[in-house]
Design an enzyme around this catalytic site. Structure first.
Site, PDB file in Angstrom:
ATOM      1  N   ASP A   1       1.376  39.829  -0.441  1.00  0.00           N
ATOM      2  CA  ASP A   1       0.342  38.812  -0.183  1.00  0.00           C
ATOM      3  C   ASP A   1      -1.058  39.410  -0.085  1.00  0.00           C
ATOM      4  OD1 ASP A   1       0.865  40.121   2.276  1.00  0.00           O
ATOM      5  OD2 ASP A   1       0.127  38.406   3.411  1.00  0.00           O
TER       6      ASP A   1
ATOM      7  N   ASP B   1       6.664  43.224   0.649  1.00  0.00           N
ATOM      8  CA  ASP B   1       5.755  43.603   1.716  1.00  0.00           C
ATOM      9  C   ASP B   1       6.325  42.973   2.986  1.00  0.00           C
ATOM     10  OD1 ASP B   1       3.304  44.461   3.019  1.00  0.00           O
ATOM     11  OD2 ASP B   1       2.696  42.360   2.944  1.00  0.00           O
TER      12      ASP B   1
ATOM     13  N   ASP C   1       4.613  42.055   6.666  1.00  0.00           N
ATOM     14  CA  ASP C   1       3.847  40.994   7.314  1.00  0.00           C
ATOM     15  C   ASP C   1       3.238  40.054   6.278  1.00  0.00           C
ATOM     16  OD1 ASP C   1       3.387  41.974  10.381  1.00  0.00           O
ATOM     17  OD2 ASP C   1       3.458  43.682   9.017  1.00  0.00           O
TER      18      ASP C   1
END
Length: 229
Positions: free
Chosen positions: A167, A7, A9
């Protein structure tokens, strides 16, 4: 395992400082209470709408006034996309090690392509990134597995031979749905509603630092090499 996907950001790149600066500047300009930096950080993975909602909680997200504020936020971010942004500490050595081992790495993100490409360009990662899958590339975004399958296809690998690191619960769901080995980056921008029970995300592994992440990835790559010899 023959590839590593991230991922963007909160997992590969630490972009929060720029989002915090812009949101807090918007608060000052509007004469509103300054939104706490840690609260903004928890909303980064939820996207622009969630961050702007912190400034204008009274507005509905489909209100034309709210949409205008959201567009202004995006314009400000696009103009200054990497002022205080960089890879998470330890991520450069991790990427270099993967490249030395000829293990391709790439990105599957819900961040719009224009912003994603600008960010990679600013950090000199464009040529190093083997694959970039953004919302514009698929009909369904994460947590649907479609973008994961597309990334694997572009790498010419079965999805189950890819590691995915994220995240947010939708990252782990998307990776699991594609039968990838999933790693929860607990050092990232964990959403408030889900940060107290990380085991419930059902990731294959949870790491608290990039150093731990590098160790887990190397374990999986070493295991793969041993099985194939």
């Amino acid at each position: 395992m023959k590839a590593v996907l991230f991922d963007l950001d909160g997992t590969l790149i630490d972009t929060a400082a720029d989002f915090i600066r812009i949101i807090q500047d918007m608060c000052r300009e509007e004469g509103r209470a300054i939104v706490d930096a840690e609260l903004i950080r928890t909303q980064v993975s939820e996207g622009a709408r969630a961050m702007v909602k912190l400034v204008y909680p009274e507005l509905e997200v489909d209100d034309p006034i709210f949409l205008a504020h959201r567009q202004r936020f995006l314009d400000l971010y696009g103009a200054e996309i990497a002022v205080d942004t960089d890879l998470f500490a330890g991520m450069y050595p991790l990427l270099e090690q993967l490249e030395q081992q000829n293990i391709p790495w790439g990105i599957v993100t819900n961040k719009p392509r224009g912003l994603s490409e600008s960010l990679l360009t600013a950090l000199n990662l464009t040529e190093r990134c083997a694959v970039l899958v953004c919302p514009e590339d698929v009909s369904k975004t994460k947590p649907d597995p479609e973008p994961m399958y597309l990334a694997a296809q572009q790498l010419q690998l079965p999805a189950e031979q890819c590691i995915y690191v994220g995240d947010h619960p939708r990252d782990i769901d998307a990776g699991r749905n594609a039968q990838m080995y999933t790693i929860l980056a607990a050092y990232g921008y964990l959403p408030l509603a889900h940060k107290d029970d990380l085991a419930a995300w059902q990731a294959n592994c949870i790491v608290n630092t990039v150093t731990e992440l590098q160790h887990v990835i190397q374990q999986k790559l070493t295991l793969n090499s041993a099985i194939n010899t």
